[in-house]
Design a protein around this motif. Structure first.
Motif, PDB file in Angstrom:
ATOM      1  N   LEU A  57       0.813  -1.217   0.000  1.00 40.30           N
ATOM      2  CA  LEU A  57       0.000   0.000   0.000  1.00 40.30           C
ATOM      3  C   LEU A  57       0.849   1.270   0.000  1.00 40.30           C
ATOM      4  O   LEU A  57       0.426   2.296  -0.535  1.00 40.30           O
ATOM      5  CB  LEU A  57      -0.938  -0.009   1.208  1.00 40.30           C
ATOM      6  CG  LEU A  57      -2.032  -1.079   1.188  1.00 40.30           C
ATOM      7  CD1 LEU A  57      -2.810  -1.081   2.493  1.00 40.30           C
ATOM      8  CD2 LEU A  57      -2.975  -0.867   0.010  1.00 40.30           C
ATOM      9  N   LEU A  81      -4.458   0.391  -5.616  1.00 39.86           N
ATOM     10  CA  LEU A  81      -5.070  -0.313  -4.495  1.00 39.86           C
ATOM     11  C   LEU A  81      -5.490   0.639  -3.384  1.00 39.86           C
ATOM     12  O   LEU A  81      -4.750   1.552  -3.020  1.00 39.86           O
ATOM     13  CB  LEU A  81      -4.094  -1.345  -3.928  1.00 39.86           C
ATOM     14  CG  LEU A  81      -3.733  -2.506  -4.863  1.00 39.86           C
ATOM     15  CD1 LEU A  81      -2.517  -3.253  -4.344  1.00 39.86           C
ATOM     16  CD2 LEU A  81      -4.921  -3.444  -5.027  1.00 39.86           C
ATOM     17  N   ALA A  83      -6.902  -0.984  -0.534  1.00 40.35           N
ATOM     18  CA  ALA A  83      -6.737  -1.854   0.630  1.00 40.35           C
ATOM     19  C   ALA A  83      -6.042  -3.134   0.200  1.00 40.35           C
ATOM     20  O   ALA A  83      -6.216  -3.598  -0.933  1.00 40.35           O
ATOM     21  CB  ALA A  83      -8.094  -2.170   1.260  1.00 40.35           C
ATOM     22  N   TRP A  84      -5.266  -3.705   1.128  1.00 41.98           N
ATOM     23  CA  TRP A  84      -4.548  -4.950   0.867  1.00 41.98           C
ATOM     24  C   TRP A  84      -4.159  -5.533   2.224  1.00 41.98           C
ATOM     25  O   TRP A  84      -3.457  -4.895   3.003  1.00 41.98           O
ATOM     26  CB  TRP A  84      -3.298  -4.677   0.037  1.00 41.98           C
ATOM     27  CG  TRP A  84      -2.501  -5.898  -0.360  1.00 41.98           C
ATOM     28  CD1 TRP A  84      -1.622  -6.597   0.413  1.00 41.98           C
ATOM     29  CD2 TRP A  84      -2.523  -6.558  -1.635  1.00 41.98           C
ATOM     30  NE1 TRP A  84      -1.085  -7.643  -0.296  1.00 41.98           N
ATOM     31  CE2 TRP A  84      -1.623  -7.647  -1.559  1.00 41.98           C
ATOM     32  CE3 TRP A  84      -3.198  -6.335  -2.823  1.00 41.98           C
ATOM     33  CZ2 TRP A  84      -1.384  -8.497  -2.623  1.00 41.98           C
ATOM     34  CZ3 TRP A  84      -2.973  -7.191  -3.892  1.00 41.98           C
ATOM     35  CH2 TRP A  84      -2.069  -8.253  -3.797  1.00 41.98           C
ATOM     36  N   TYR A 106      -8.489  -7.402  -0.826  1.00 41.62           N
ATOM     37  CA  TYR A 106      -8.005  -6.155  -1.422  1.00 41.62           C
ATOM     38  C   TYR A 106      -9.152  -5.430  -2.109  1.00 41.62           C
ATOM     39  O   TYR A 106     -10.160  -6.027  -2.482  1.00 41.62           O
ATOM     40  CB  TYR A 106      -6.864  -6.428  -2.415  1.00 41.62           C
ATOM     41  CG  TYR A 106      -7.283  -7.119  -3.695  1.00 41.62           C
ATOM     42  CD1 TYR A 106      -7.667  -6.382  -4.818  1.00 41.62           C
ATOM     43  CD2 TYR A 106      -7.299  -8.505  -3.791  1.00 41.62           C
ATOM     44  CE1 TYR A 106      -8.058  -7.014  -5.996  1.00 41.62           C
ATOM     45  CE2 TYR A 106      -7.677  -9.138  -4.958  1.00 41.62           C
ATOM     46  CZ  TYR A 106      -8.060  -8.388  -6.058  1.00 41.62           C
ATOM     47  OH  TYR A 106      -8.444  -9.009  -7.219  1.00 41.62           O
ATOM     48  N   GLU A 109      -8.878   0.961  -5.826  1.00 41.64           N
ATOM     49  CA  GLU A 109      -9.291   2.323  -5.468  1.00 41.64           C
ATOM     50  C   GLU A 109     -10.222   2.910  -6.529  1.00 41.64           C
ATOM     51  O   GLU A 109      -9.933   2.887  -7.723  1.00 41.64           O
ATOM     52  CB  GLU A 109      -8.054   3.217  -5.321  1.00 41.64           C
ATOM     53  CG  GLU A 109      -8.358   4.614  -4.802  1.00 41.64           C
ATOM     54  CD  GLU A 109      -7.106   5.409  -4.527  1.00 41.64           C
ATOM     55  OE1 GLU A 109      -7.195   6.383  -3.774  1.00 41.64           O
ATOM     56  OE2 GLU A 109      -6.037   5.044  -5.062  1.00 41.64           O
TER      57      GLU A 109
END
Length: 403
Positions: A57, A81, A83-84, A106, A109
């Motif tokens: 991230l 991304l 979230a991960w 994940y 975005e």
């Protein structure tokens, strides 16, 4: 004899206690120590994967490399991304090596309302100082690949789309983005704007790549230009959808065919929250085709050649297509007739009851939640007809349009 057995039993019980109790205590200590050791290793691995996720991230290549194998970072760094994260669900350890079962979650975005969650298998090694590092990461058992498992991902953004490709030129990915950017407003004009209004396309290098993303044999999708993934239902938290392209079949289509396919698949993304077990495939696929062909000027004879041929042979269908008729691995002609029959059913509703009633019918079927009674109820409340009368009307419509 009985007394002697009782006596021996008493002496034996006392001796057993003296001899076995320390062994039990030792086993318990070893067992607790082993479990504690395993739990400790699992916690260490979880912290390692937490650091790895944070590096992804933060676009911290050095931080990612410090956790082990760095190839994954290079392959996925173009993916935007939001979230991960990993969650270790099990750890199988053998000395200084281990295999972790983990869930990867994940979000892309600007596109995913809810995370994609997928099983991963992470292989690890431990150095002489006791530090764990990632040796490799791959999809879990019976789980489809992610795009970056197949190579470095290239990302192209459109006005309403994000195209993620592997082994494709920027120019070709831009073509897909342009098609998707035309599809999104076309779908909104037909369905409305109560959906995300954007799509994510995955374009692998080949049919085999498409099949690997779907976790299925390539033979299941030969001749299929694209499919849409994503669970059905759940308006509040519609899962992340992906339109996955078969570049081999897609490349054989002309410009109109390519646009129809992308608009069809985008329709599935838009209608996902209102599509569930109650929705028959003739309606979900037929509606997607209706939106795809809407405004193209294609006639029934042009767009439904297989049904036309069947009618010419005196083999007119007696009933609407069943879900089984839409199987990808079956007879290609049967599959084509199923799609054509569903499309003509939706086209008939739009012409005879109106486009707004077609949309209302689709939503009403999905609101039922289960298959039994869903179509019958929606036909009665929205169209003012019955399944038997609707089918008879549809059969007449086929003869009028294709005869």
């Amino acid at each position: 004899m009985a007394g002697r057995r009782r006596a021996c039993g008493c002496r034996g019980t006392g001796l057993w206690r003296l001899l076995v109790a320390p062994v039990l205590l030792l086993l318990l200590l070893v067992g607790c120590g082993g479990r504690a050791t395993t739990d400790g290793a699992r916690a260490e691995v979880q912290r390692l994967l937490d650091r790895r996720a944070a590096a992804v991230l933060a676009h911290d290549e050095a931080g990612y490399a410090a956790t082990g194998d760095r190839a994954g970072y290079t392959r996925l760094r173009a993916v935007p991304l939001a979230a991960w994260s990993y969650r270790v669900t099990a750890l199988h350890r053998s000395g200084d090596t281990a295999t972790a079962d983990a869930e990867l979650s994940y979000r892309i975005e600007g596109y995913d309302r809810a995370p994609v969650t997928t099983a991963r298998t992470v292989r690890l090694t431990r150095d002489p100082d006791g530090r764990w590092s990632v040796a490799s990461e791959r999809p879990g058992e019976k789980t489809g690949e992610q795009a970056w498992d197949q190579g470095a991902v290239t990302a192209v953004r459109g006005a309403h789309s994000l195209v993620l490709g592997v082994g494709q030129t920027d120019a070709r990915l831009r073509d897909f983005a342009d098609l998707a950017d035309r599809a999104v407003p076309a779908v909104s004009r037909a369905w409305g704007t109560d959906w995300a209004g954007r799509v994510v396309l995955l374009v692998p290098q080949s049919l085999d790549g498409m099949a690997a993303l779907l976790g299925s044999p390539a033979s299941s999708y030969r001749g299929i230009a694209a499919v849409t993934t994503g669970e059905t239902g759940g308006a509040a938290r519609t899962p992340a959808d992906r339109i996955i392209v078969n570049p081999d079949a897609y490349g054989l289509l002309g410009p109109l065919g390519q646009q129809v396919v992308l608009t069809h698949e985008t329709t599935h993304v838009a209608t996902r929250a209102h599509t569930n077990a109650a929705t028959p495939l003739w309606l979900s696929e037929g509606y997607a085709d209706w939106v795809g062909y809407r405004g193209t000027g294609r006639t029934a004879r042009q767009a439904a050649p297989e049904l036309g041929n069947a009618l010419a042979r005196g083999q007119a269908p007696q009933a609407l297509p069943t879900d089984d008729d839409f199987g990808f691995s079956g007879d290609a002609t049967r599959l084509a007739r199923a799609y054509e029959g569903g499309w003509l059913a939706c086209r008939m509703i739009a012409e005879r009851w109106g486009e707004e009633r077609l949309e209302a019918f689709y939503r009403a079927v999905g609101e039922h939640g289960e298959r039994d009674g869903a179509v019958e109820g929606a036909m009665g409340s929205v169209l003012g007809t019955t399944p038997a009368d609707f089918t008879a009307e549809w059969r007449r419509y086929l003869r009028d349009q294709l005869g």
